[in-house]
Write a protein that holds these residues in place. Structure first.
Motif, PDB file in Angstrom:
ATOM      1  N   ILE A 165       0.853  -1.188   0.000  1.00 18.57           N
ATOM      2  CA  ILE A 165       0.000   0.000   0.000  1.00 18.57           C
ATOM      3  C   ILE A 165       0.891   1.241   0.000  1.00 18.57           C
ATOM      4  CG2 ILE A 165      -1.842   1.255   1.158  1.00 18.57           C
ATOM      5  CD1 ILE A 165      -2.704  -1.313   2.480  1.00 18.57           C
ATOM      6  N   HIS A 166       0.926   1.917  -1.132  1.00 17.14           N
ATOM      7  CA  HIS A 166       1.668   3.167  -1.275  1.00 17.14           C
ATOM      8  C   HIS A 166       0.722   4.180  -1.927  1.00 17.14           C
ATOM      9  CE1 HIS A 166       5.201   0.947  -0.077  1.00 17.14           C
ATOM     10  NE2 HIS A 166       4.947   0.051  -1.026  1.00 17.14           N
ATOM     11  N   ARG A 167       0.596   4.097  -3.210  1.00 21.73           N
ATOM     12  CA  ARG A 167      -0.490   4.745  -3.949  1.00 21.73           C
ATOM     13  C   ARG A 167      -1.212   3.587  -4.610  1.00 21.73           C
ATOM     14  NH1 ARG A 167       0.918   8.375  -1.228  1.00 21.73           N
ATOM     15  NH2 ARG A 167       1.432  10.532  -1.783  1.00 21.73           N
ATOM     16  N   THR A 168      -2.353   3.187  -4.047  1.00 15.22           N
ATOM     17  CA  THR A 168      -2.938   1.887  -4.380  1.00 15.22           C
ATOM     18  C   THR A 168      -4.431   2.010  -4.618  1.00 15.22           C
ATOM     19  OG1 THR A 168      -1.285   0.821  -2.963  1.00 15.22           O
ATOM     20  CG2 THR A 168      -3.185  -0.513  -3.610  1.00 15.22           C
ATOM     21  N   VAL A 169      -4.921   1.301  -5.643  1.00 18.46           N
ATOM     22  CA  VAL A 169      -6.348   1.159  -5.915  1.00 18.46           C
ATOM     23  C   VAL A 169      -6.720  -0.301  -5.682  1.00 18.46           C
ATOM     24  CG1 VAL A 169      -8.162   1.264  -7.667  1.00 18.46           C
ATOM     25  CG2 VAL A 169      -6.401   3.040  -7.586  1.00 18.46           C
ATOM     26  N   LEU A 195       3.500   0.700  12.339  1.00 17.18           N
ATOM     27  CA  LEU A 195       2.814   1.013  11.093  1.00 17.18           C
ATOM     28  C   LEU A 195       2.226   2.421  11.148  1.00 17.18           C
ATOM     29  CD1 LEU A 195       0.986  -2.360  10.335  1.00 17.18           C
ATOM     30  CD2 LEU A 195       2.984  -1.414   9.165  1.00 17.18           C
ATOM     31  N   PRO A 196       1.972   3.030   9.987  1.00 17.89           N
ATOM     32  CA  PRO A 196       1.425   4.396   9.967  1.00 17.89           C
ATOM     33  C   PRO A 196       0.070   4.497  10.665  1.00 17.89           C
ATOM     34  CG  PRO A 196       2.302   3.802   7.807  1.00 17.89           C
ATOM     35  CD  PRO A 196       2.311   2.554   8.629  1.00 17.89           C
ATOM     36  N   THR A 197      -0.265   5.716  11.077  1.00 18.33           N
ATOM     37  CA  THR A 197      -1.559   5.979  11.699  1.00 18.33           C
ATOM     38  C   THR A 197      -2.651   5.936  10.630  1.00 18.33           C
ATOM     39  OG1 THR A 197      -0.516   7.410  13.339  1.00 18.33           O
ATOM     40  CG2 THR A 197      -2.901   7.643  13.032  1.00 18.33           C
ATOM     41  N   PRO A 198      -3.718   5.140  10.834  1.00 19.02           N
ATOM     42  CA  PRO A 198      -4.748   5.012   9.782  1.00 19.02           C
ATOM     43  C   PRO A 198      -5.928   5.960   9.983  1.00 19.02           C
ATOM     44  CG  PRO A 198      -5.079   3.312  11.435  1.00 19.02           C
ATOM     45  CD  PRO A 198      -3.914   4.149  11.915  1.00 19.02           C
ATOM     46  N   PHE A 199      -6.472   6.436   8.872  1.00 14.20           N
ATOM     47  CA  PHE A 199      -7.709   7.224   8.870  1.00 14.20           C
ATOM     48  C   PHE A 199      -8.609   6.686   7.757  1.00 14.20           C
ATOM     49  CE2 PHE A 199      -4.536  10.285  10.525  1.00 14.20           C
ATOM     50  CZ  PHE A 199      -5.114  10.545  11.763  1.00 14.20           C
ATOM     51  N   MET A 236      -4.447  18.900  14.974  1.00 15.56           N
ATOM     52  CA  MET A 236      -3.677  17.671  15.207  1.00 15.56           C
ATOM     53  C   MET A 236      -3.650  16.772  13.988  1.00 15.56           C
ATOM     54  SD  MET A 236      -4.141  14.195  15.861  1.00 15.56           S
ATOM     55  CE  MET A 236      -2.844  13.021  16.191  1.00 15.56           C
ATOM     56  N   VAL A 237      -4.813  16.553  13.336  1.00 16.68           N
ATOM     57  CA  VAL A 237      -4.875  15.653  12.179  1.00 16.68           C
ATOM     58  C   VAL A 237      -3.989  16.180  11.064  1.00 16.68           C
ATOM     59  CG1 VAL A 237      -6.375  14.697  10.390  1.00 16.68           C
ATOM     60  CG2 VAL A 237      -7.161  14.782  12.765  1.00 16.68           C
ATOM     61  N   GLU A 238      -4.030  17.497  10.856  1.00 17.42           N
ATOM     62  CA  GLU A 238      -3.193  18.091   9.818  1.00 17.42           C
ATOM     63  C   GLU A 238      -1.717  17.888  10.133  1.00 17.42           C
ATOM     64  OE1 GLU A 238      -2.793  22.312   7.379  1.00 17.42           O
ATOM     65  OE2 GLU A 238      -3.917  22.227   9.263  1.00 17.42           O
ATOM     66  N   ARG A 239      -1.349  18.103  11.409  1.00 12.18           N
ATOM     67  CA  ARG A 239       0.055  17.925  11.781  1.00 12.18           C
ATOM     68  C   ARG A 239       0.485  16.471  11.620  1.00 12.18           C
ATOM     69  NH1 ARG A 239      -1.770  21.569  15.688  1.00 12.18           N
ATOM     70  NH2 ARG A 239      -2.113  19.946  17.259  1.00 12.18           N
ATOM     71  N   GLN A 240      -0.393  15.560  11.988  1.00  8.69           N
ATOM     72  CA  GLN A 240      -0.050  14.140  11.901  1.00  8.69           C
ATOM     73  C   GLN A 240       0.144  13.709  10.450  1.00  8.69           C
ATOM     74  OE1 GLN A 240       0.466  12.260  14.563  1.00  8.69           O
ATOM     75  NE2 GLN A 240       0.877  10.363  13.446  1.00  8.69           N
ATOM     76  N   ILE A 241      -0.760  14.133   9.574  1.00  5.68           N
ATOM     77  CA  ILE A 241      -0.668  13.730   8.168  1.00  5.68           C
ATOM     78  C   ILE A 241       0.526  14.385   7.489  1.00  5.68           C
ATOM     79  CG2 ILE A 241      -1.825  13.951   5.925  1.00  5.68           C
ATOM     80  CD1 ILE A 241      -4.468  13.456   7.356  1.00  5.68           C
ATOM     81  N   ALA A 242       0.814  15.638   7.854  1.00  2.00           N
ATOM     82  CA  ALA A 242       1.911  16.346   7.195  1.00  2.00           C
ATOM     83  C   ALA A 242       3.274  15.865   7.667  1.00  2.00           C
ATOM     84  CB  ALA A 242       1.777  17.849   7.439  1.00  2.00           C
ATOM     85  N   GLY A 243       3.360  15.496   8.942  1.00  2.00           N
ATOM     86  CA  GLY A 243       4.680  15.235   9.487  1.00  2.00           C
ATOM     87  C   GLY A 243       4.990  13.813   9.847  1.00  2.00           C
ATOM     88  N   SER A 244       4.032  12.905   9.809  1.00  2.00           N
ATOM     89  CA  SER A 244       4.259  11.521  10.230  1.00  2.00           C
ATOM     90  C   SER A 244       3.645  10.572   9.209  1.00  2.00           C
ATOM     91  CB  SER A 244       3.637  11.273  11.607  1.00  2.00           C
ATOM     92  OG  SER A 244       4.165  12.159  12.568  1.00  2.00           O
ATOM     93  N   PRO A 245       4.150   9.355   9.148  1.00  2.00           N
ATOM     94  CA  PRO A 245       3.555   8.373   8.223  1.00  2.00           C
ATOM     95  C   PRO A 245       2.100   8.079   8.595  1.00  2.00           C
ATOM     96  CG  PRO A 245       5.715   7.653   8.979  1.00  2.00           C
ATOM     97  CD  PRO A 245       5.337   8.812   9.838  1.00  2.00           C
ATOM     98  N   ASN A 276       0.713  15.672   0.451  1.00  2.00           N
ATOM     99  CA  ASN A 276       1.138  14.851   1.590  1.00  2.00           C
ATOM    100  C   ASN A 276       1.898  13.635   1.080  1.00  2.00           C
ATOM    101  OD1 ASN A 276      -0.436  16.211   3.971  1.00  2.00           O
ATOM    102  ND2 ASN A 276      -1.933  15.981   2.328  1.00  2.00           N
ATOM    103  N   PRO A 277       3.092  13.846   0.591  1.00  2.00           N
ATOM    104  CA  PRO A 277       3.812  12.775  -0.111  1.00  2.00           C
ATOM    105  C   PRO A 277       4.197  11.590   0.760  1.00  2.00           C
ATOM    106  CG  PRO A 277       5.224  14.695   0.217  1.00  2.00           C
ATOM    107  CD  PRO A 277       3.843  15.113   0.597  1.00  2.00           C
ATOM    108  N   ILE A 278       4.282  11.770   2.096  1.00  2.00           N
ATOM    109  CA  ILE A 278       4.687  10.629   2.925  1.00  2.00           C
ATOM    110  C   ILE A 278       3.494   9.776   3.345  1.00  2.00           C
ATOM    111  CG2 ILE A 278       6.722  11.849   3.758  1.00  2.00           C
ATOM    112  CD1 ILE A 278       5.289  12.243   6.424  1.00  2.00           C
ATOM    113  N   SER A 279       2.268  10.197   3.020  1.00  2.00           N
ATOM    114  CA  SER A 279       1.081   9.417   3.381  1.00  2.00           C
ATOM    115  C   SER A 279       0.861   8.276   2.393  1.00  2.00           C
ATOM    116  CB  SER A 279      -0.165  10.311   3.401  1.00  2.00           C
ATOM    117  OG  SER A 279      -0.138  11.193   4.490  1.00  2.00           O
ATOM    118  N   ARG A 280       0.465   7.135   2.910  1.00  2.00           N
ATOM    119  CA  ARG A 280       0.016   6.039   2.063  1.00  2.00           C
ATOM    120  C   ARG A 280      -1.453   6.291   1.711  1.00  2.00           C
ATOM    121  NH1 ARG A 280       2.350   0.452   4.892  1.00  2.00           N
ATOM    122  NH2 ARG A 280       4.476   1.213   5.310  1.00  2.00           N
ATOM    123  N   ILE A 281      -1.807   6.014   0.464  1.00  2.00           N
ATOM    124  CA  ILE A 281      -3.169   6.268  -0.029  1.00  2.00           C
ATOM    125  C   ILE A 281      -3.744   4.968  -0.572  1.00  2.00           C
ATOM    126  CG2 ILE A 281      -4.614   7.597  -1.604  1.00  2.00           C
ATOM    127  CD1 ILE A 281      -3.220   9.355   0.433  1.00  2.00           C
TER     128      ILE A 281
END
Length: 734
Positions: A165-169, A195-199, A236-245, A276-281
């Motif tokens: 899961i990186h950029r995944t459909v 593992l990264p924080t999930p939303f 908080m959500v913005e900071r988490q997504i921008a700065g952490s996996p 948000n390049p470090i986020s998995r999508i």
């Protein structure tokens, strides 16, 4: 932590820090130090002025407050690193960071608990079940695959979760478990610290209005508060997504029904991913309603949820019945009984949603109704009405009442032509002609396109199997059983009564592709008319004498088979049995040379052979009937040849029921079984002999080289091969 300041004139890290802070200040419009200090509330304007001028590097909490007030929450991690380099110290957590950390721990705990429960739609409404108790992870195939294409590489759930899961459909058919898999991922990521924080974002909720009333981050904040009953700290959500996996799951792209709105949502997702390049999508969608052009295929890798194989079906069923709290032995017995009774529904039960429906039906009734139209009718209602409605999805169309008749007309035409696929052009031509003949819609062309659009995008009854060379998209019914049921419905609908239905069936049921549909049609007419089945069968029995002997034999076998799943008066059952026993009387002159009592007596002594417990009840009943025919053949040698025909039809139907429905018609059941290693080469040789004997009988040829004793031996070999086939089919994937 030291508060020692850095003197003016320092170069290197301190200068880089000061320059970055001044750039941020300029982008914010250069608010005064006094205004910033007032808005922060915990720092003097002198300290702010010194920090902005570069004369001093304050403590990290002060810097974090200034950066946040200047609108730079998303770059706060960058300033943390610059500050650490400038001071050669590790920054102590700010009050906001302590709040974020506390919230994050609580969020992951609540998410793990919430997504540990599955919520589904069943026979009696919604149900809840523990993920640990019932979830069976599917396998996932790489790439967009065609149901008729080659088998791609597939991976298991754990490998997909950890590595893919990186950029995944993720594509899947309705009921294949896309949302369930997303919930499993949410839980899996929530309980693993590495593992990264999930939303989780259900797109039908995010895009319920258009344009969406809030950003993706705003939607996550509001949904977390509404679902988990915990309010995220501001930003908080913005900071988490921008700065952490992080892992951000966008579930149900196909559930944004308007194509223009769906395209807009795709653009929003792509912009979010770019920012948000470090986020998995991860984006999920039905296969229908998704196009490779929607998300850039050079960036987004595609996977598809595979149907359950037999091993996963069995595992799910055993887990389902274990939920009752019954003794483990009793739960296993019920699960095994269910698997046996639904063998002829093997194509349907490979879908998790339909499998759940069947399990719940069995739990309530302690059996699977032999009235198959009842099951198919409920499944069609589940697909056409309940499934989307339960998820708050409303597809508006004026021609909805005509969907079932249109599909029935299409199914009848396909059966009549003995075809298993059609193009969109075929559909439009056939449906337009059908609607014009009914004269229900002035705009038949508009209604035709509306129905096709609905079937392509929402209704779970047709499957695309790719594009032809001429650019026409090709479709098939997603399950052969649905095609047969819809054709049966249409036959009953257009016949208007039992005798008219029987007239329609007389010219059809001697052909193999019509047998299942004819059986369903007789069961349906019995629901709609008093003594409907008895009237139709009585008419067919009486008029079967008007057709050719070979066709009459097939019709009588059809009536005998149908009588096993239909309530009939005993006298009518007796007439059917008598007719079957004498069904080959017209062949007596050609069979005289085959009557060799001396050769058969020793074989008839052993004409009672064991039937494996793996064989489904319907097939086992057929095998028992064949044994009865062989026992009676001592006084009527023709019955041995009836048994040859019957045993071969049973073998062919068994292989057809075991193989996946997308494999289409069987050109060679023996070859298909051999390719699946369901039969040995020796069994294949004997089965080929049985086919040759059956063809001689069915086509009225004089089988001068076949001895009666040989017929018994061949029937016994095929009989035993059928038991072996079902035993091998239920073994773990081969």
């Amino acid at each position: 932590m030291s508060t020692k300041s850095s003197e003016v004139g320092d170069i290197g890290p301190s200068q880089a820090f000061a320059s970055a802070l001044q750039d941020l200040h300029a982008k914010a419009g250069k608010p005064s130090a006094r205004r910033l200090a007032t808005e922060i509330g915990t720092v003097s304007h002198t300290t702010v002025a010194e920090a902005l001028s570069g004369r001093r590097v304050p403590t990290w909490p002060v810097v974090a407050s200034i950066v946040r007030q200047l609108g730079g929450a998303d770059v706060e991690p960058i300033f943390r690193r610059l500050w650490a380099a400038a001071t050669n110290e590790s920054p102590a957590p700010t009050e906001h960071e302590r709040e974020d950390s506390a919230f994050l721990g609580r969020y992951l705990e609540l998410a793990a608990g919430y997504y540990a429960m599955l919520h589904g739609l069943g026979v009696s409404g919604f149900y809840r079940a523990s993920m640990d108790d019932i979830f069976v992870p599917p396998r996932l195939a790489e790439g967009r695959i065609s149901p008729t294409g080659s088998h791609p590489t597939s991976i298991d759930f754990a490998e997909f979760s950890n590595n893919n899961i990186h950029r995944t459909v993720l594509l899947g058919d309705p009921g294949s478990g896309k949302t369930t898999l997303c919930h499993a991922l949410m839980r899996y990521y929530a309980v693993h610290d590495d593992l990264p924080t999930p939303f989780f974002i259900p797109l039908r909720e995010f895009a319920a209005e258009f344009p969406p009333p809030q950003s993706i981050i705003g939607f996550i904040e509001r949904r977390v508060e509404a679902v988990l009953q915990i309010r995220p700290p501001r930003g908080m959500v913005e900071r988490q997504i921008a700065g952490s996996p992080t892992l951000v799951i966008f579930d149900g792209l196909d559930e944004v029904l308007s194509p223009p709105h769906r395209a807009e949502v795709v653009s929003i997702i792509e912009l979010f991913a770019k920012e948000n390049p470090i986020s998995r999508i991860l984006v999920t969608s039905r296969v229908a309603g998704y196009s490779p052009s929607q998300l850039d295929p050079s960036t987004y890798e595609t996977f598809r949820i595979e149907d359950f194989d037999d091993a996963r079906v069995a595992r799910y069923v055993h887990r389902w019945f274990a939920r009752d709290g019954s003794h483990s032995g009793e739960a296993d017995r019920r699960a095994d009984a269910f698997l046996k009774e639904t063998m002829d529904l093997s194509g349907l039960r490979r879908n998790p949603l339909l499998l759940t429906f069947l399990c719940e039906l069995y739990r309530r009734t302690r059996s699977i109704p032999r009235d198959r139209p009842q099951i198919y009718g409920q499944l069609m209602g589940l697909m056409f009405q309940q499934w989307d409605a339960s998820r708050g999805i409303a597809w508006s169309m004026q021609a909805r009442p005509l969907v079932a008749p249109v599909l029935g007309n299409l199914a009848l035409k396909m059966l009549g032509d003995d075809k298993h696929e059609f193009t969109d052009r075929d559909f439009l031509r056939t449906t337009r002609k059908f609607l014009e003949s009914r004269r229900e819609f002035v705009e038949a062309d508009q209604a035709t396109h509306e129905i096709l659009d609905f079937l392509q995008n929402r209704a779970w009854v047709l499957a695309s199997i790719g594009m032809r060379d001429d650019g026409q998209e090709t479709y098939r019914f997603v399950h052969k059983s649905f095609m047969e049921y819809l054709a049966a419905q249409q036959l009953v609908r257009i016949s208007g009564g039992p005798e008219r239905l029987a007239q329609e069936l007389l010219a059809r049921v001697s052909a193999p592709q019509w047998i299942a549909t004819g059986k369903l049609a007789i069961q349906l007419v019995d629901q709609n008319f008093d003594r409907g089945a008895a009237t139709a069968i009585d008419w067919l029995l009486s008029h079967s004498e008007t057709v050719a002997p070979t066709e009459r034999s097939q019709i009588l076998h059809f009536l005998s088979d149908t009588s096993q799943v239909t309530d009939l008066p005993n006298p009518l059952r007796g007439r059917i049995a008598t007719a079957v026993e004498s069904t080959v009387g017209d062949y007596s002159d050609r069979l005289a040379g085959l009557d060799h009592p001396d050769d058969t007596s020793s074989h008839l002594d052993s004409a009672r052979w064991p039937i494996s417990s793996a064989v489904p009840k319907g097939v086992a009943d057929g095998l028992a009937t064949v044994q009865d025919l062989l026992q009676q053949s001592q006084s009527n040698s023709e019955l041995a040849l009836v048994a040859v025909t019957w045993i071969w039809a049973t073998f062919e139907a068994s292989i057809r029921g075991i193989l996946p429905p997308h494999e289409g018609p069987l050109a060679s059941p023996v070859e298909a079984a051999g390719n699946r290693k369901l039969i040995t080469p020796e069994e294949a040789q004997v089965l080929t002999q049985a086919l040759q004997m059956r063809n001689s009988i069915a086509h009225g040829q004089r089988p001068t080289t076949i001895r009666h004793a040989s017929a018994v031996e061949v029937v016994r070999a095929v009989h035993n091969a059928i038991s072996a086939v079902f035993e091998r089919a239920r073994e773990p994937a081969r």
